[in-house]
Design an enzyme around this catalytic site. Structure first.
Site, PDB file in Angstrom:
ATOM      1  CG  ASP A 202     122.751 -19.801 -74.496  1.00  0.00           C
ATOM      2  OD1 ASP A 202     121.673 -20.276 -74.105  1.00  0.00           O
ATOM      3  OD2 ASP A 202     123.387 -20.277 -75.454  1.00  0.00           O
ATOM      4  CG  ASP A 226     125.579 -17.674 -57.872  1.00  0.00           C
ATOM      5  OD1 ASP A 226     125.260 -16.561 -57.418  1.00  0.00           O
ATOM      6  OD2 ASP A 226     126.638 -18.257 -57.580  1.00  0.00           O
ATOM      7  CG  ASP A 230     125.531 -11.859 -58.561  1.00  0.00           C
ATOM      8  OD1 ASP A 230     124.587 -11.954 -57.739  1.00  0.00           O
ATOM      9  OD2 ASP A 230     126.728 -11.971 -58.224  1.00  0.00           O
TER      10      ASP A 230
END
Ligand code: ATP
Length: 332
Positions: A202, A226, A230
């Site tokens: 986080d 992943d 992005d």
């Protein structure tokens, strides 16, 4: 020296459109490669009854590397093997996603980071058990896979002269599994002169936006990699700017990190930069360092002259964008 062979799989949607741009650009460089076209995906299934024909597997087996577009995974139609199948088949355990802002006119944040993502286990085991009240997913973190991905990332830092490697995890919540990954990271990093750090996932998501300079190279588990990659691609201009490599000890497949984008397929508006930069990563993998950096330079030169596709406010179409870059190759 024998000529290196590249299997080219366009796949579905915008896959063939963007991959052909990468191939055309490479064909205009000083490098001798033989391109072997091969079919795979939903279109291939509709045409031949097979998602990945034997001829495609042969082409892959006979080649030195693969340039891959995207395949559409349909929920309605019978599901076929995706890139996940190829990753498993060739044991491509490292997913490498460099994310770099190429010009101030695109994107929001000055990032220059490589995300090295474990590609074979974590949340993506595909093993789910249903019971009367829900579903339990098996999430696997092994010592072997953790060690080889950390070693890979340390090697990459050395090769690319990146001085700091950050291990991204959530070991405060997943003490045993992420804890194992973290322990292996520090064991391996202690034998290296690369600076080692850790960050909770986080916090890393926030740091990409707020303190991009803190991040140089990241090594992380499957799902975190992943999502973070992005996010990082979005910060430097969008999905059209995210190249990637799936790399193993004997083979590698390079692909844009975006999917087949069926909504814009056939309109000629796809941004081919992610595919083109994946081509540059492939050249570097093959040892063609000078030609690889020419690709990156010409993309940057193009952007600096307003040669941009529609997704980033430009007027160029997929093909005319590529033509323009080819026209500038003698300047880089
Ligand atoms: P898939 O199911 O194959 O993953 P998708 O459409 O769900 O395909 P993406 O292909 O990753 O997911 O893209 C999401 C959206 O982002 C697309 O619908 C498209 O509008 C946009 N997009 C993706 N790649 C590009 C690109 N190279 N150029 C321009 N827009 C893109």
């Amino acid at each position: 020296m024998t000529m290196k062979k590249i299997a080219v799989i366009g796949g579905d949607g915008i896959g063939p459109e963007v991959v052909s741009c990468a191939v055309r650009l490479i064909e205009n460089l000083d490098v001798d490669l033989e391109f072997i076209p091969a079919e795979m995906g939903l279109e291939c299934y509709r045409k031949t009854g097979s998602f990945i024909p034997d001829a495609t597997m042969d082409a892959l087996e006979q080649s030195d590397a693969c340039l891959f577009g995207a395949v559409t995974t349909s929920l309605e139609e019978k599901k076929g093997p995706s890139i996940l199948f190829l990753r498993k088949h060739f044991d491509l355990y490292a997913n490498v996603r460099p994310v770099k802002r190429l010009h101030p006119s695109v994107g929001l944040v000055d990032l220059d980071v490589v995300i090295v993502r474990e590609n074979t286990e974590g949340m993506y085991t595909g093993i789910e058990h249903a019971d009367t009240d829900g579903v339990t997913l098996e999430r696997r973190v092994s010592e072997k896979a953790s060690r080889r991905i950390v070693r890979f990332a340390l090697r990459l830092c050395k090769d690319e002269k990146r001085r700091r490697l950050t291990c991204v995890h959530k070991a405060n919540a997943m003490r045993m599994s992420d804890g194992l990954f973290r322990r292996v990271f520090f064991e391996e990093a202690s034998n290296s002169d690369i600076e080692s750090r850790e960050m909770l996932v986080d916090a890393a998501a926030a740091a990409l936006v707020l303190r991009p300079k803190d991040l140089d190279c990241i090594v992380t588990l499957n799902l975190y990699g992943d999502i973070l990659s992005d996010e990082a691609a979005a910060l430097v201009g969008g999905l059209g700017f995210g190249p990637s490599g799936n790399i193993g000890d004997r083979y590698a497949i390079f692909e844009p990190s975006h999917g087949s984008a069926p909504d814009i397929a056939g309109t000629g508006t796809a941004n081919p930069i992610a595919a083109i930069l994946s081509g540059a990563m492939m050249l570097r993998y093959l040892g063609e360092y000078v030609q690889a950096s020419r690709i990156e330079k010409v993309v940057r030169l193009g952007l600096s002259r307003g040669v941009k596709t529609i997704d980033v406010g430009g007027t160029y179409k997929t093909a005319t964008f590529t033509d323009a870059l080819i026209g500038m190759l003698d300047e880089v």
